[in-house]
Motif scaffolding. Structure first.
Motif, PDB file in Angstrom:
ATOM      1  N   SER A 265      69.077-116.289 -13.660  1.00  0.00           N
ATOM      2  CA  SER A 265      69.353-117.064 -14.865  1.00  0.00           C
ATOM      3  C   SER A 265      70.792-117.554 -14.797  1.00  0.00           C
ATOM      4  CB  SER A 265      69.171-116.203 -16.120  1.00  0.00           C
ATOM      5  OG  SER A 265      67.862-115.682 -16.185  1.00  0.00           O
ATOM      6  N   PHE A 286      66.031-120.702 -15.486  1.00  0.00           N
ATOM      7  CA  PHE A 286      65.394-119.581 -16.170  1.00  0.00           C
ATOM      8  C   PHE A 286      64.773-118.602 -15.177  1.00  0.00           C
ATOM      9  CE2 PHE A 286      64.314-122.042 -20.358  1.00  0.00           C
ATOM     10  CZ  PHE A 286      65.665-122.186 -20.593  1.00  0.00           C
ATOM     11  N   SER A 290      59.798-115.916 -17.614  1.00  0.00           N
ATOM     12  CA  SER A 290      59.637-116.688 -18.852  1.00  0.00           C
ATOM     13  C   SER A 290      58.505-117.711 -18.765  1.00  0.00           C
ATOM     14  CB  SER A 290      60.933-117.435 -19.186  1.00  0.00           C
ATOM     15  OG  SER A 290      61.145-118.494 -18.273  1.00  0.00           O
ATOM     16  N   HIS A 292      58.779-120.722 -18.076  1.00  0.00           N
ATOM     17  CA  HIS A 292      59.205-121.951 -18.738  1.00  0.00           C
ATOM     18  C   HIS A 292      60.074-122.846 -17.858  1.00  0.00           C
ATOM     19  CE1 HIS A 292      57.323-121.240 -22.504  1.00  0.00           C
ATOM     20  NE2 HIS A 292      58.003-120.159 -22.785  1.00  0.00           N
ATOM     21  N   ASN A 296      61.014-126.336 -19.248  1.00  0.00           N
ATOM     22  CA  ASN A 296      62.440-126.619 -19.454  1.00  0.00           C
ATOM     23  C   ASN A 296      62.825-127.958 -18.827  1.00  0.00           C
ATOM     24  OD1 ASN A 296      65.363-126.140 -19.803  1.00  0.00           O
ATOM     25  ND2 ASN A 296      65.351-125.677 -17.622  1.00  0.00           N
ATOM     26  N   ILE A 330      69.869-123.134 -26.893  1.00  0.00           N
ATOM     27  CA  ILE A 330      68.559-122.781 -26.351  1.00  0.00           C
ATOM     28  C   ILE A 330      68.694-121.740 -25.251  1.00  0.00           C
ATOM     29  CG2 ILE A 330      66.646-123.686 -24.939  1.00  0.00           C
ATOM     30  CD1 ILE A 330      66.860-126.274 -26.599  1.00  0.00           C
ATOM     31  N   PHE A 331      69.701-121.893 -24.404  1.00  0.00           N
ATOM     32  CA  PHE A 331      69.885-120.937 -23.312  1.00  0.00           C
ATOM     33  C   PHE A 331      70.231-119.549 -23.850  1.00  0.00           C
ATOM     34  CE2 PHE A 331      72.236-118.772 -19.931  1.00  0.00           C
ATOM     35  CZ  PHE A 331      71.323-118.902 -18.882  1.00  0.00           C
ATOM     36  N   GLN A 333      69.334-118.300 -26.722  1.00  0.00           N
ATOM     37  CA  GLN A 333      68.093-117.761 -27.284  1.00  0.00           C
ATOM     38  C   GLN A 333      67.175-117.263 -26.172  1.00  0.00           C
ATOM     39  OE1 GLN A 333      66.813-121.229 -29.455  1.00  0.00           O
ATOM     40  NE2 GLN A 333      67.853-120.620 -31.343  1.00  0.00           N
ATOM     41  N   TYR A 334      67.123-118.013 -25.084  1.00  0.00           N
ATOM     42  CA  TYR A 334      66.319-117.600 -23.925  1.00  0.00           C
ATOM     43  C   TYR A 334      66.820-116.269 -23.361  1.00  0.00           C
ATOM     44  CZ  TYR A 334      66.124-117.012 -18.894  1.00  0.00           C
ATOM     45  OH  TYR A 334      66.049-116.452 -17.645  1.00  0.00           O
ATOM     46  N   SER A 337      65.699-113.384 -25.455  1.00  0.00           N
ATOM     47  CA  SER A 337      64.266-113.173 -25.287  1.00  0.00           C
ATOM     48  C   SER A 337      63.958-112.521 -23.944  1.00  0.00           C
ATOM     49  CB  SER A 337      63.536-114.520 -25.405  1.00  0.00           C
ATOM     50  OG  SER A 337      62.168-114.369 -25.136  1.00  0.00           O
ATOM     51  N   LYS A 338      64.623-112.984 -22.886  1.00  0.00           N
ATOM     52  CA  LYS A 338      64.405-112.425 -21.551  1.00  0.00           C
ATOM     53  C   LYS A 338      64.790-110.959 -21.503  1.00  0.00           C
ATOM     54  CE  LYS A 338      67.362-112.149 -18.468  1.00  0.00           C
ATOM     55  NZ  LYS A 338      68.403-112.225 -17.415  1.00  0.00           N
TER      56      LYS A 338
END
Length: 358
Positions: A265, A286, A290, A292, A296, A330-331, A333-334, A337-338
């Protein structure tokens, strides 16, 4: 050659933006490095949440037509020795994902923009002019001179444009991936064709690539002792002997090709400047956990289009800074979550690979 937008990189992010610009009649050119080798097929899986974005971008039918198949769920063994069955039937509005043929999908997308694509073999240089335009010199046997108002980095994890702009990145971990193609085996205890399992030194995924072939990818941290063993396909089964179901998919096939690479990441310190933007993995990359990465790429392309239109049509000086700040939020938040996902695995929380998440 004079264009409004110069895109460098012809992966999913760059090509998606090019398609979107073409629809808006915004003049662009896409520069790409000529590749001599066919790409290593990874057979990425798009989750149901990606279907809505594809539909919004009017690309869903193209992705479906060039996919290996639809997917309706996956199995995982994460955080316990019990298999979790994740069905997509309850997802709305789309109840399936897609196992995509990335190479074929990209080729179809590139066909629609081929008249605006320029290749280079010997690199490129960037020159900023005093009045704000950018000149890119694409090097082949000669030099192609391209002038544009906006420059796009879509070169993936290499971040080739950002490197030339002296923009540094923050790397958040040392995750690496090792993949190999193996004969397809239908596991008697698993229904879906995608299976994820964590183990002491990392985690792995087995996924159907075709009717006769699976792809297996093992993720661990750079420097982990199992990496040396994973360089030899004949050692995979013994190296992963303590896994529950993962080992069942492996054969001692000495002919299988192995592909390795970074899967960490990371995010660029700056994702936009006065007249440039970074997309997809060039902006932020990412963890494959994820699912995504491709989402992304397409999402950042759609947001970049919005910023470019504001910049060109309305001389909006805040458009690019807003893109930069939105992507960074956004990063973050990612990342949260990760980390929560990895913290679900507590069986090896004191082992080298897992302890960083605790």
């Amino acid at each position: 050659m004079k264009k409004e937008v110069i895109i460098i990189g012809n992966g999913i992010a760059g090509v998606t933006l090019a398609v979107l610009l073409q629809r808006k009649n915004i003049p662009f050119v896409l520069l790409y490095r000529e590749e001599e080798k066919l790409p290593f097929a990874l057979g990425e899986t798009l989750p149901p949440s990606a279907m809505s974005l594809l539909n919004e971008l009017e690309l869903l039918s193209l992705f479906e037509e060039n996919a290996y198949r639809k997917t309706y769920g996956y199995h995982s063994m994460w955080g316990s020795s019990r298999v979790t069955d994740m069905n997509f039937y309850h997802q709305n509005p789309y109840k399936n994902g897609l196992k995509i043929n990335k190479h074929q999908t990209l080729e179809k997308l590139r066909e629609t923009i081929k008249d605006n694509m320029v290749s280079y073999r010997k690199g490129f240089e960037i020159i900023h002019e005093e009045h704000g335009n950018t000149v890119v010199l694409a090097k082949n046997e000669g030099v192609k001179i391209i002038q544009g108002k906006i420059l796009i980095d879509a070169t993936g994890r290499n971040r080739a444009v950002l490197q030339k702009l002296k923009i540094e990145s923050v790397i958040h971990d040392e995750l690496v991936a090792v993949s190999c193609h193996i004969p397809k085996i239908k596991h008697p205890k698993l229904t879906h064709e995608v299976y994820v399992e964590s183990f002491k030194d990392g985690w792995g995924i087995v996924s159907a690539l075709s009717e006769t072939e699976n792809i297996c990818t093992i993720f661990t941290n750079k420097g982990n002792e199992i990496l040396a063993k994973l360089k030899d396909i004949s050692q995979w089964k013994s190296t992963l002997a303590e896994t529950v179901y993962l080992k069942d998919f492996l054969t001692e096939n000495t002919e299988a090709k192995i592909k390795g690479g970074n899967a960490n990441s990371s995010v660029a310190n700056q994702l936009a400047g006065t007249n440039w933007l970074a997309l997809g993995d060039a902006a932020m990359s990412f963890d494959p956990l994820s699912s995504h990465g491709i989402t992304n790429a397409m999402y950042t392309s759609a947001k970049a289009l919005e910023a470019i239109e504001k910049k060109l049509n309305f001389a909006d000086v805040e458009a690019f800074p807003e893109y930069d700040s939105t992507m960074k939020i956004i990063f973050q938040q990612y990342l949260q979550s990760k980390n929560r996902l990895y913290q679900q695995e507590i069986r090896w929380k004191d082992v080298e690979f897992w302890e960083r998440f605790f």
